[in-house]
Design an enzyme around this catalytic site. Structure first.
Site, PDB file in Angstrom:
ATOM      1  N   SER A   1      53.484  26.265  42.768  1.00 43.76           N
ATOM      2  CA  SER A   1      54.064  25.056  42.180  1.00 43.76           C
ATOM      3  C   SER A   1      55.193  25.393  41.215  1.00 43.76           C
ATOM      4  O   SER A   1      55.106  26.345  40.438  1.00 43.76           O
ATOM      5  CB  SER A   1      52.962  24.296  41.441  1.00 43.76           C
ATOM      6  OG  SER A   1      53.497  23.149  40.838  1.00 43.76           O
TER       7      SER A   1
ATOM      8  N   ALA B   1      60.675  27.681  30.308  1.00 46.32           N
ATOM      9  CA  ALA B   1      60.087  26.584  29.553  1.00 46.32           C
ATOM     10  C   ALA B   1      60.713  25.298  30.082  1.00 46.32           C
ATOM     11  O   ALA B   1      61.494  24.639  29.420  1.00 46.32           O
ATOM     12  CB  ALA B   1      60.341  26.744  28.062  1.00 46.32           C
TER      13      ALA B   1
ATOM     14  N   LEU C   1      57.630  20.814  32.545  1.00 47.40           N
ATOM     15  CA  LEU C   1      56.998  19.898  33.489  1.00 47.40           C
ATOM     16  C   LEU C   1      57.848  18.693  33.849  1.00 47.40           C
ATOM     17  O   LEU C   1      57.357  17.591  34.065  1.00 47.40           O
ATOM     18  CB  LEU C   1      55.628  19.442  32.948  1.00 47.40           C
ATOM     19  CG  LEU C   1      54.658  20.577  32.615  1.00 47.40           C
ATOM     20  CD1 LEU C   1      53.403  20.041  31.951  1.00 47.40           C
ATOM     21  CD2 LEU C   1      54.289  21.363  33.869  1.00 47.40           C
TER      22      LEU C   1
ATOM     23  N   ASN D   1      50.306  19.503  42.999  1.00 42.82           N
ATOM     24  CA  ASN D   1      49.909  19.980  41.673  1.00 42.82           C
ATOM     25  C   ASN D   1      49.962  18.798  40.707  1.00 42.82           C
ATOM     26  O   ASN D   1      50.954  18.077  40.666  1.00 42.82           O
ATOM     27  CB  ASN D   1      50.887  21.085  41.253  1.00 42.82           C
ATOM     28  CG  ASN D   1      50.521  21.734  39.942  1.00 42.82           C
ATOM     29  OD1 ASN D   1      50.709  21.150  38.883  1.00 42.82           O
ATOM     30  ND2 ASN D   1      50.005  22.950  40.001  1.00 42.82           N
TER      31      ASN D   1
ATOM     32  N   CYS E   1      49.468  24.788  31.984  1.00 37.78           N
ATOM     33  CA  CYS E   1      50.895  24.979  31.701  1.00 37.78           C
ATOM     34  C   CYS E   1      51.110  25.260  30.221  1.00 37.78           C
ATOM     35  O   CYS E   1      50.638  24.522  29.366  1.00 37.78           O
ATOM     36  CB  CYS E   1      51.724  23.776  32.096  1.00 37.78           C
ATOM     37  SG  CYS E   1      53.478  24.106  31.816  1.00 37.78           S
TER      38      CYS E   1
ATOM     39  N   LYS F   1      43.900  25.432  38.799  1.00 35.06           N
ATOM     40  CA  LYS F   1      44.800  26.551  38.473  1.00 35.06           C
ATOM     41  C   LYS F   1      44.545  27.022  37.052  1.00 35.06           C
ATOM     42  O   LYS F   1      44.665  26.255  36.101  1.00 35.06           O
ATOM     43  CB  LYS F   1      46.260  26.122  38.644  1.00 35.06           C
ATOM     44  CG  LYS F   1      47.261  27.266  38.460  1.00 35.06           C
ATOM     45  CD  LYS F   1      48.651  26.849  38.926  1.00 35.06           C
ATOM     46  CE  LYS F   1      49.651  27.985  38.810  1.00 35.06           C
ATOM     47  NZ  LYS F   1      50.970  27.605  39.355  1.00 35.06           N
TER      48      LYS F   1
ATOM     49  N   ASN G   1      48.448  31.353  36.171  1.00 28.85           N
ATOM     50  CA  ASN G   1      49.665  30.697  35.727  1.00 28.85           C
ATOM     51  C   ASN G   1      50.436  31.712  34.872  1.00 28.85           C
ATOM     52  O   ASN G   1      50.014  32.862  34.737  1.00 28.85           O
ATOM     53  CB  ASN G   1      49.314  29.434  34.925  1.00 28.85           C
ATOM     54  CG  ASN G   1      50.452  28.410  34.963  1.00 28.85           C
ATOM     55  OD1 ASN G   1      51.626  28.763  34.891  1.00 28.85           O
ATOM     56  ND2 ASN G   1      50.087  27.142  35.052  1.00 28.85           N
TER      57      ASN G   1
ATOM     58  N   GLY H   1      53.619  37.366  40.448  1.00 31.38           N
ATOM     59  CA  GLY H   1      54.579  38.426  40.728  1.00 31.38           C
ATOM     60  C   GLY H   1      54.587  38.947  42.145  1.00 31.38           C
ATOM     61  O   GLY H   1      55.147  40.009  42.413  1.00 31.38           O
TER      62      GLY H   1
ATOM     63  N   GLY I   1      55.665  32.875  44.039  1.00 34.08           N
ATOM     64  CA  GLY I   1      56.347  32.079  43.018  1.00 34.08           C
ATOM     65  C   GLY I   1      57.783  32.498  42.801  1.00 34.08           C
ATOM     66  O   GLY I   1      58.667  32.189  43.604  1.00 34.08           O
TER      67      GLY I   1
END
Lengths: 262, 303
Positions: free
Chosen positions: B22, B71, B74, B100, B131, B166, B193, B245, B266
């Site tokens: 996500s 950052a 969302l 998500n 998050c 998650k 996350n 990663g 990701g």
């Protein structure tokens, strides 16, 4: 508009110094060269996947000649330093063409204002305007700190009137490039790329004269494709929720000045 | 080649274990020049909240050694815009879509689950309780076992779809949170996350992110992620989805061997937009060459 892009393995044809800290790299990249429009950019992998630096670097397209792209770049960090060390016949992965470029306006006079390395996308634009509107007038206002930092002015000629301003007066007008706009009159579209204070100044003058003004913004970005949302820039005016920001990579990099600065 | 790559996550059968994470793959359409989303195990779309969120002021990202801090905050158009403008497009993609979701309250999560329930285009829900980039809500849900369990139960009560929770790595013991959500009915857990990090510009002495802190992702976090997947896979009996990663086939194999039954890609999507489908092919070739099945790999670490 459907935006098409691809990843292409480009081959370096030339990578030469144009002043003390900037280079022009000519890359054989036929698919991207065929699709590219003025003001668009590419994401260049400066290292092999998984090696440092991790992310691609966004660079505007300086010129397209046949199957080749030219990228004009200043060495500012690890990524561009690796690019500067590339040799003829080295290959590098390029993602592009990306973003929304300049829209060539129906005007009698096109005024291109570039500050420092911000001149990079303006050559591609000048050539496209010349082709699309052979009878229109094109003026380049080029600003730099000194004559040593003036870039590729000669590439614009013939066909483009060039006015120069330097901070130290070593060439052309002694002062800001924005001051050269005082000499411009009539039915004008302004296209600008360079440091943000310069572009803001240009946009303010354009607004006063009711000229059209398009600004090419720069931002750090991870993907270049509208997925990471890292390259957000706040829009002018009051916008709620997810409409508060635009994204340099996908909505730009070229914006109407009024969309960013009221 | 006839190799069976399918994996079962709750009631959901994925055609292969390669998913996208996500926030790194948009809503799939951005990557359509590079990836046929129908070829992937699933795509997990950018997190959705009840009401639209503008996200954080820029700068939002900064590159760090072998990784990046973000950052974003969302940013999303809210559930209504998602249903109106994204669902029709997702239907055309023909992909297995996992949505998500994120909220400021238990009620927000329940509401999102309820709104997604009637949509056949949505195969599953990934509950983001982790998050790091929002001031309230998100983090507490991910760090307090009782809160994580409450959110999980609220979503399960309003959804018949596969529910993945998650998990945040920014906790003392991730297995405690994993057990709490498993007991509350989660069908699977995905981890990790981002790790909370920071970068400072020495000249200005200012943080490089406007939000001061952000989430670290990319190859830099892979060893931490792998360790946590290994620990959680021992601690719970539900499927574990590995994230952190993953860039190469070797990375995928490491996570599967550590105990993950699927993985999410990701940050690597940003560097090579075709990486997810390349990894599906790579995994298929590996299993063919080594004449082994996915089941032989998953959790096969020899300690």
């Amino acid at each position: 508009m459907v935006v098409v892009q691809c990843v292409e393995q480009g081959v370096v044809q030339r990578n030469s110094q144009v002043n003390q800290d900037s280079l022009a790299m000519v890359i054989l990249s036929p698919r991207i060269a065929a699709m590219a429009r003025p003001g668009q950019f590419v994401m260049v992998a400066c290292s092999k996947t998984g090696q440092s630096p991790l992310l691609r670097r966004p660079l505007s397209i300086h010129a397209v000649d046949g199957d080749c792209l030219t990228l004009l770049y200043r060495v500012v960090g690890q990524g561009t330093e690796l690019l500067a060390n590339m040799n003829v016949n080295n290959s590098l992965s390029i993602l592009g063409p990306l973003g929304m470029g300049f829209a060539i306006a129906e005007r009698k006079h096109h005024c291109l204002v570039g500050g420092g390395i911000g001149i990079a996308p303006l050559l591609f634009l000048a050539r496209a305007i010349r082709r699309a509107q052979p009878d229109s007038q094109i003026t380049l206002l080029a600003g730099a700190r000194s004559d040593l930092e003036l870039l590729v002015i000669e590439k614009f000629q013939p066909g483009v009137e060039v006015l120069i301003a330097t901070d130290d007066g070593s060439e052309g007008h002694h002062g800001f490039v924005t001051e050269l706009l005082a000499e411009i009159t009539g039915d004008v579209e302004v296209y600008t790329c360079g440091p943000t204070p310069m572009m803001k100044g240009v946009a303010a003058i354009a607004r006063k004269h009711s000229w059209g003004c398009q600004v090419s913004l720069e931002s750090h970005m991870a993907c270049g494709m509208g997925a990471c949302l890292g390259c957000a820039v706040e829009r002018s005016g009051v916008h709620e929720g997810a409409d508060k920001y635009v994204h340099v990579c996908k909505d730009g990099p070229v914006f109407k000045a009024g969309e960013i600065w009221a | 080649m006839g190799i069976d790559l399918s994996v079962q996550i709750g009631s959901l059968q994925l055609k292969n274990p390669i998913m996208t994470a996500s926030g790194t793959f948009g809503y799939g359409e951005e990557f359509s020049p590079f990836v046929d989303c129908a070829d992937l195990g699933a795509i997990v779309v950018k997190g959705i909240s009840v009401t639209p969120r503008p996200g954080n002021p820029p700068p939002r990202i900064v590159e760090t050694e072998a990784g990046m801090l973000n950052a974003i905050g969302l940013q999303n158009g809210g559930i209504e815009r998602f249903i109106d403008s994204k669902i029709p497009m997702l239907r055309e993609l023909d992909a297995t879509v996992i949505v998500n979701i994120l909220g400021d309250s238990v009620e927000d999560y329940a509401e999102l689950a309820r709104r997604l329930e009637p949509l056949p285009e949505v195969a599953g829900i990934e509950v983001n309780i982790s998050c790091p980039n929002v001031k309230k809500g998100g983090v507490a849900f991910g760090t307090v076992p009782e809160m994580a369990a409450r959110v999980t139960r609220a979503v399960k009560d309003h959804s018949s779809k596969t529910v993945i929770v998650k998990l945040s790595p920014n906790v003392t013991d991730i297995t405690v949170i994993a057990r709490a959500v498993a007991e509350a009915g989660a069908d699977a857990v995905s981890l990790i996350n981002t790790l909370i990090g920071m970068a400072i510009d020495v000249d200005s002495r200012r943080p490089k992110l406007a939000n001061v802190i952000g989430g670290l992702s990319g190859p830099a976090i892979k060893p931490v992620a792998l360790r946590m997947v290994y620990q959680v896979a021992q601690a719970v009996n539900i499927p574990v989805i590995g994230i952190g990663g993953i860039t190469s086939l070797n990375d995928v194999l490491e996570f599967l061997i550590a105990g993950a039954c699927a993985v999410q890609i990701g940050t690597a999507n940003f560097i090579n937009p075709a990486v997810s489908s390349e990894l599906v092919l790579g995994l298929e070739q590996y299993l063919t060459t080594h004449q082994c099945s996915l089941a032989d790999l998953i959790g096969s670490v020899r300690v």
